[in-house]
Motif scaffolding. Structure first.
Motif, short mmCIF file in Angstrom:
data_model
loop_
_atom_site.label_atom_id
_atom_site.label_comp_id
_atom_site.label_asym_id
_atom_site.label_seq_id
_atom_site.Cartn_x
_atom_site.Cartn_y
_atom_site.Cartn_z
N ILE A 77 0.83 -1.20 0.00
CA ILE A 77 0.00 0.00 0.00
C ILE A 77 0.87 1.25 0.00
O ILE A 77 0.64 2.19 -0.77
CB ILE A 77 -0.95 -0.01 1.22
N VAL A 78 1.87 1.27 0.87
CA VAL A 78 2.78 2.42 0.94
C VAL A 78 3.51 2.62 -0.39
O VAL A 78 3.59 3.74 -0.92
CB VAL A 78 3.81 2.23 2.08
N CYS A 79 4.03 1.52 -0.94
CA CYS A 79 4.76 1.60 -2.22
C CYS A 79 3.85 2.04 -3.35
O CYS A 79 4.24 2.82 -4.23
CB CYS A 79 5.40 0.24 -2.56
N GLY A 80 2.60 1.54 -3.36
CA GLY A 80 1.65 1.90 -4.41
C GLY A 80 1.32 3.38 -4.40
O GLY A 80 1.26 4.02 -5.45
N ILE A 81 1.10 3.93 -3.19
CA ILE A 81 0.80 5.36 -3.07
C ILE A 81 2.03 6.19 -3.45
O ILE A 81 1.93 7.17 -4.20
CB ILE A 81 0.35 5.69 -1.63
N ALA A 82 3.19 5.78 -2.92
CA ALA A 82 4.42 6.53 -3.20
C ALA A 82 4.76 6.53 -4.68
O ALA A 82 5.26 7.52 -5.22
CB ALA A 82 5.58 5.93 -2.40
N LEU A 83 4.45 5.43 -5.36
CA LEU A 83 4.78 5.30 -6.78
C LEU A 83 4.03 6.32 -7.63
O LEU A 83 4.51 6.72 -8.69
CB LEU A 83 4.47 3.87 -7.24
N ASN A 84 2.85 6.76 -7.15
CA ASN A 84 2.08 7.74 -7.89
C ASN A 84 2.78 9.10 -7.95
O ASN A 84 2.47 9.93 -8.81
CB ASN A 84 0.69 7.90 -7.27
N PHE A 85 3.70 9.34 -7.03
CA PHE A 85 4.39 10.63 -6.98
C PHE A 85 5.85 10.52 -7.41
O PHE A 85 6.61 11.48 -7.29
CB PHE A 85 4.31 11.20 -5.55
N TYR A 86 6.22 9.36 -7.91
CA TYR A 86 7.60 9.12 -8.32
C TYR A 86 7.78 9.59 -9.76
O TYR A 86 6.93 9.34 -10.62
CB TYR A 86 7.92 7.64 -8.18
N LYS A 87 8.89 10.29 -10.05
CA LYS A 87 9.11 10.86 -11.38
C LYS A 87 9.19 9.78 -12.46
O LYS A 87 8.71 9.96 -13.58
CB LYS A 87 10.39 11.69 -11.39
N LYS A 88 9.79 8.65 -12.13
CA LYS A 88 9.94 7.56 -13.09
C LYS A 88 8.86 6.49 -12.88
O LYS A 88 9.11 5.30 -12.98
CB LYS A 88 11.33 6.95 -12.99
N ARG A 89 7.66 6.98 -12.59
CA ARG A 89 6.54 6.08 -12.28
C ARG A 89 6.24 5.11 -13.41
O ARG A 89 6.10 3.90 -13.18
CB ARG A 89 5.30 6.92 -11.96
N GLU A 90 6.15 5.62 -14.62
CA GLU A 90 5.77 4.78 -15.76
C GLU A 90 6.78 3.66 -15.99
O GLU A 90 6.41 2.50 -16.21
CB GLU A 90 5.63 5.62 -17.03
#
Length: 416
Positions: free
Chosen positions: A159-172
Motif C-alpha cells: 500500500i505504501v509503495c503503491g501510493i508513493a509510486l504515484n508521486f515518483y518521477k519515473k513512475r511509468e
C-alpha cells in the motif's frame, strides 16, 4: 463421393475432444475420481499420497508474498495521479469495500445457516484442531497479528509503495518493470497450477483413505452452498443495486454472455478483461471511468472470491469443530477484508489468499486446505464469473453516479 473430402462433423468432434483433454478441469476431475478410488479400495496407499497434496500446498504458498505485493502496488499505482482521479478513486474504493464486505457477510451467514462442514462424528473424525496448530488454539490478538504476520507486512508495504509510486518521477518505467515481474510471477503460478491434478489426487486419496467416503458429503454441500450463495448475491444484491438505476441484471448478463463463457472456460476473470472494457464503453460508460474502475476492481472488488473465502473459513472451522465466537467471526471478516485484496483474477489466487488467511488466524488448521483442494478448481469458475459480474456492475454504477453515462446500448455485437 470423394473419400478424401474432410468430414466437418468429424473435425468438429476432434476439436471438442481436443478441447476436453487439454482442459485442466477435466484432468482435475479424473484425478479426484482416481483419488477417491484409491482411498476407498486401498486406504493404506491412499494415506501415503498425503505428501502430494502437502507439497502442492507448500508450492502454492511460495507465491503468497509476491502476488499480494505486486497486485496491490500495481492496483494502486494504476490509478495514476491520485489528485486527478481522487473523487472517482475514493468513490470506487468505497463502493468496492462496501459490496465486498456484504459478500463476506453473506458467505458467513449462509455457511452458518446451512452448516456444510457439520459432519456425523460417528462416521468421520478429523481429530482436534490442536493436533494441527501445535497445541490449544491461542486467543486471537490484533496486536500480535499486526506485529508478526508476514502477509499483513507485505500488504502494508504494498500500500505504501503503491501510493508513493504515484508521486515518483519515473513512475511509468517502474510500473512497466513491476508489470513484467508480475507477468513472470503469474506465469510461474500458471505452470504450478498445471500440477493441480497431482495435488488434487493426493489430497483426495489421503482424505478418503483416512476418513472414508463420508468426506464427499460435506464437500458436495460446500460446493452447492457456494454456487447458491453467489447466485443469491448476483441476482439479489447486485440486481437490486442495478434496479435502483432502472437497469435489469438479466439484460447485463445477456450483454456480456460471451465474456461469461470465456471466464467459465478459463476459470479466470482476467481472460475477459480487454473485451469487457470495450463492451462497457460501447454500452455507454465513459472511457475514463472504465479505465480506472475495471483494472482497480480486479484487485479490490472480488465479490465471488470474498464469498468463497468466508464460506471456506467457516466450513473448515465446522469441519474441525473449532468454535468461533461472534468477535472471532468479525475478526475473520476483518482479516478477509485485508487479505482478499491480494487475490487477482487468476486461477489459484483465491486458494493462495485462503492459505494466508488461515495462517493469519492461527486457529483453523492450514492442513484443511488439502481437504478443499479436490473441489477448489470446480468453485473457481463460480468465483471468476461472480468477480466479472461484480466489476461490470461497479463500473456501471460509478459511471451513473458520476453522471458520465451516455444512452444505454445493450447491443451485444462489438464493432470492429
Amino acid at each position: 463421393m470423394n473419400i478424401n473430402t474432410p468430414n466437418p462433423a468429424s473435425k468438429a468432434n476432434k476439436g471438442i475432444f481436443y478441447a476436453v483433454i487439454t482442459n485442466l478441469t477435466f484432468w482435475v476431475l479424473i484425478a479426484i475420481i482416481a483419488g477417491v478410488l484409491l482411498g476407498h479400495f486401498s486406504p493404506e496407499n491412499g494415506v501415503k499420497m498425503e505428501i502430494l497434496g502437502a507439497k502442492f500446498i507448500s508450492l502454492i504458498k511460495l507465491f503468497i508474498g509476491p502476488i499480494i505485493f505486486l497486485t496491490i502496488v500495481l492496483g494502486i499505482s494504476g490509478m495514476g495521479n491520485l489528485k486527478k482521479v481522487g473523487r472517482i478513486g475514493v468513490k470506487a474504493l468505497t463502493y468496492f469495500e462496501i459490496v465486498s464486505t456484504v459478500a463476506l457477510a453473506i458467505g458467513v451467514a449462509v455457511a452458518y445457516l446451512f452448516q456444510p462442514g457439520k459432519i456425523d462424528k460417528s462416521s468421520l473424525t478429523l481429530g482436534d484442531a490442536s493436533q494441527y496448530t501445535g497445541g490449544a488454539a491461542k486467543q486471537f490478538s490484533w496486536l500480535e497479528f499486526f506485529l508478526s504476520n508476514f502477509t499483513l507486512q507485505v500488504l502494508l508495504a504494498a500500500i505504501v509503495c503503491g501510493i508513493a509510486l504515484n508521486f515518483y518521477k519515473k513512475r511509468e518505467q517502474t510500473i512497466l518493470v513491476l508489470e513484467r515481474i508480475s507477468n513472470v510471477v503469474f506465469l510461474g503460478l500458471k505452470y504450478v497450477m498445471y500440477l493441480a491434478p497431482i495435488g488434487a489426487f493426493g489430497g483426495m486419496a489421503y482424505t478418503i483413505g483416512k476418513f472414508g467416503l463420508g468426506t464427499l458429503i460435506p464437500l458436495g454441500k460446500l460446493m452447492l452452498c457456494v454456487y447458491l450463495t453467489m447466485a443469491l448475491f448476483v441476482f439479489l444484491i447486485l440486481g437490486t443495486i442495478l434496479r435502483y438505476y432502472k437497469i435489469s441484471i438479466l439484460s447485463i448478463l445477456k450483454y456480456i454472455k460471451e465474456e461469461l463463457l470465456l471466464v467459465l472456460g478459463t476459470s479466470s476473470s482476467e481472460a475477459a478483461l480487454p473485451s469487457i472494457m470495450v463492451k462497457l464503453e460501447r454500452m455507454g460508460c465513459s472511457k475514463s471511468v472504465v479505465g480506472l474502475v475495471i483494472p482497480t476492481g480486479y484487485s479490490f472488488n472480488l465479490d465471488g472470491t470474498s464469498i468463497y473465502l468466508s464460506m471456506s473459513v467457516i466450513f473448515l472451522a465446522q469441519l474441525y469443530d473449532v468454535h468461533l465466537s461472534f468477535f472471532e467471526i468479525l475478526t475473520v471478516i476483518g482479516i478477509l477484508m485485508i487479505t482478499s485484496k491480494g487475490a487477482a483474477g487468476v486461477t489459484g489466487s483465491g486458494f493462495i489468499v485462503l492459505a494466508s488467511t488461515l495462517t493469519a488466524l492461527h486457529k483453523i488448521p492450514v492442513e484443511g486446505l488439502a481437504f478443499l483442494l479436490g473441489v477448489d478448481k470446480f468453485m473457481s469458475e463460480a468465483r471468476a464469473i461472480t468477480n466479472l459480474i461484480g466489476n461490470t456492475v461497479a463500473t456501471i454504477i460509478i459511471s451513473k453516479t458520476e453522471r458520465d453515462f451516455t444512452e444505454l446500448d445493450l447491443n451485444p455485437v462489438l464493432e470492429e
